[in-house]
Design an enzyme around this catalytic site. Structure first.
Site, PDB file in Angstrom:
ATOM      1  N   LEU A  74       1.644 -63.129   4.470  1.00 16.39           N
ATOM      2  CA  LEU A  74       0.716 -62.149   5.137  1.00 16.39           C
ATOM      3  C   LEU A  74       2.199 -61.387   5.296  1.00 16.39           C
ATOM      4  CD1 LEU A  74      -0.322 -64.764   8.230  1.00 16.39           C
ATOM      5  CD2 LEU A  74      -1.710 -63.454   6.590  1.00 16.39           C
ATOM      6  N   ASP A  75       2.147 -59.715   6.253  1.00 17.73           N
ATOM      7  CA  ASP A  75       3.681 -58.937   6.574  1.00 17.73           C
ATOM      8  C   ASP A  75       4.647 -59.271   6.949  1.00 17.73           C
ATOM      9  OD1 ASP A  75       1.850 -57.340   4.766  1.00 17.73           O
ATOM     10  OD2 ASP A  75       0.799 -56.265   6.603  1.00 17.73           O
ATOM     11  N   ARG A  76       5.108 -59.213   7.525  1.00 19.24           N
ATOM     12  CA  ARG A  76       6.173 -60.127   8.047  1.00 19.24           C
ATOM     13  C   ARG A  76       6.274 -59.417   9.240  1.00 19.24           C
ATOM     14  NH1 ARG A  76      10.306 -57.358  11.432  1.00 19.24           N
ATOM     15  NH2 ARG A  76      10.080 -55.510  10.356  1.00 19.24           N
ATOM     16  N   LEU A  77       5.357 -58.753   9.814  1.00 11.06           N
ATOM     17  CA  LEU A  77       5.201 -59.060  11.188  1.00 11.06           C
ATOM     18  C   LEU A  77       3.762 -59.274  12.125  1.00 11.06           C
ATOM     19  CD1 LEU A  77       6.038 -55.285  11.635  1.00 11.06           C
ATOM     20  CD2 LEU A  77       7.140 -57.229  12.773  1.00 11.06           C
ATOM     21  N   THR A  78       2.857 -59.752  10.849  1.00  8.57           N
ATOM     22  CA  THR A  78       1.517 -60.376  11.095  1.00  8.57           C
ATOM     23  C   THR A  78       2.487 -62.203  10.961  1.00  8.57           C
ATOM     24  OG1 THR A  78       0.654 -58.608   9.909  1.00  8.57           O
ATOM     25  CG2 THR A  78      -0.466 -60.771  10.363  1.00  8.57           C
TER      26      THR A  78
END
Length: 106
Positions: A74-78
């Site tokens: 998952l993306d860092r901000l997700t």
């Protein structure tokens, strides 16, 4: 509740309370609830403050270097559920299943 490597300065290394919420664990799979702002593995400016590094420093005998394998990211901000394999064969097999949507549905 965001985890960070700095939280280990308060004595969490070796603690029974995981710094990241573990939803499921067995001999071959680890399923965690990844908080937002935390990358899964070290990269760029996040060499130490990543999910793999935090788990590694928490219990190096179980989650140390080379003992966890990314199935998907998952993306860092997700934030969300992340599956992590404990061997490269399972990571490859489940990763392929997810990519091909072979028996996997959203």
């Amino acid at each position: 509740n965001s985890a960070s490597l700095s939280s280990f300065s308060t004595g969490q290394i070796g603690s029974e309370t995981p710094p990241i919420h573990i939803i499921h664990e067995d001999d071959s799979l680890l399923v965690v609830d990844k908080p937002s702002t935390l990358p899964i593995h070290p990269c760029g400016g996040y060499n130490y403050n990543s999910m793999f590094e935090i788990l590694h420093h928490w219990k190096p005998d179980l989650y140390g270097s080379g003992k966890l394998f990314t199935i998907h990211r998952l993306d860092r901000l997700t934030s969300g559920i992340v599956m992590i394999a404990k061997n490269s064969q399972l990571a490859s097999s489940l990763g392929r299943c997810i990519m091909d949507r072979d028996g996997c549905e959203k």
